[in-house]
Each structure stands twice: as structure tokens, then as C-alpha cells.
Design an enzyme around this catalytic site. Structure first.
Site, PDB file in Angstrom:
ATOM      1  CG  LEU A 111      40.480  63.055  48.338  1.00  0.00           C
ATOM      2  CD1 LEU A 111      40.598  64.567  48.441  1.00  0.00           C
ATOM      3  CD2 LEU A 111      39.571  62.671  47.180  1.00  0.00           C
ATOM      4  CG  HIS A 112      45.335  58.213  49.311  1.00  0.00           C
ATOM      5  ND1 HIS A 112      46.533  58.865  49.452  1.00  0.00           N
ATOM      6  CD2 HIS A 112      44.650  58.427  50.442  1.00  0.00           C
ATOM      7  CE1 HIS A 112      46.560  59.456  50.622  1.00  0.00           C
ATOM      8  NE2 HIS A 112      45.431  59.207  51.252  1.00  0.00           N
ATOM      9  CB  ALA A 113      44.847  54.953  44.213  1.00  0.00           C
TER      10      ALA A 113
ATOM     11  N   PRO B  48      40.603  57.626  43.112  1.00  0.00           N
ATOM     12  CG  PRO B  48      39.403  57.132  45.057  1.00  0.00           C
ATOM     13  CD  PRO B  48      40.542  56.650  44.200  1.00  0.00           C
TER      14      PRO B  48
END
Length: 89
Positions: free
Chosen positions: A14-16, A18
Site C-alpha cells: 500500500l504505497h504510491a 495503490p
């Protein structure tokens, strides 16, 4: 309070991108949604910064929670997103 467990499918966690997609979807719901990894404090799912500080990586299980009218439908929608490979979207 309804909860759902889901495994993070995106390869970057759950980075960038997403995180941005999940935060946008969570913020658009009529109820406040929180997300946490086991044994951590929940963060607001509608906050990109909150999602990124959660440190949820590919394959990690997270718990989504919401309360109020429409909570079940909101959680179902977010579970579908988090459980999808959002790197490809």
C-alpha cells in the site's frame, strides 16, 4: 463494528499508486474506514500518508473496519480494491 481481513495484492504494497487509489475510494465512502495490520494502531484508510506509514507490504494481511450505515458495503468495496493488483490498474 464490522471488520474485514484482506491480503494486500499489489506488488509494492500500500504505497504510491495503490495507496492513492485506496485512499480515494475510502474517502468517497459515507462512513469512516480505518485500516491496521495486526498489533498496530489503526489509521484512516482515506489518508494516503496514513496508508503509507502503515507499512503494509505485498502479502501482508490488513484489517479494515467501519461503523455506521453503509459500513458493510463500504468495507466490501475496499476489500476488493486492497485484494486486487492495483499496480496494473
Amino acid at each position: 463494528m464490522p471488520e474485514r481481513r484482506v491480503t494486500v495484492a499489489s506488488k509494492v504494497g500500500l504505497h504510491a499508486r495503490p495507496a492513492a487509489l485506496v485512499a480515494k475510494a475510502a474517502a468517497a465512502q459515507s462512513v469512516k474506514i480505518t485500516i491496521r495490520k495486526d498489533d498496530t494502531q489503526p489509521v484512516e484508510a482515506g489518508s494516503i500518508l496514513g496508508l503509507m506509514t502503515l507499512g503494509a507490504a505485498h502479502g501482508d494481511e490488513v484489517v479494515l473496519s467501519a461503523e455506521g450505515e453503509g459500513a458493510e458495503a463500504a468495507l466490501d468495496h475496499l476489500v476488493q480494491l486492497v485484494g486486487s493488483d492495483l499496480d496494473e490498474s
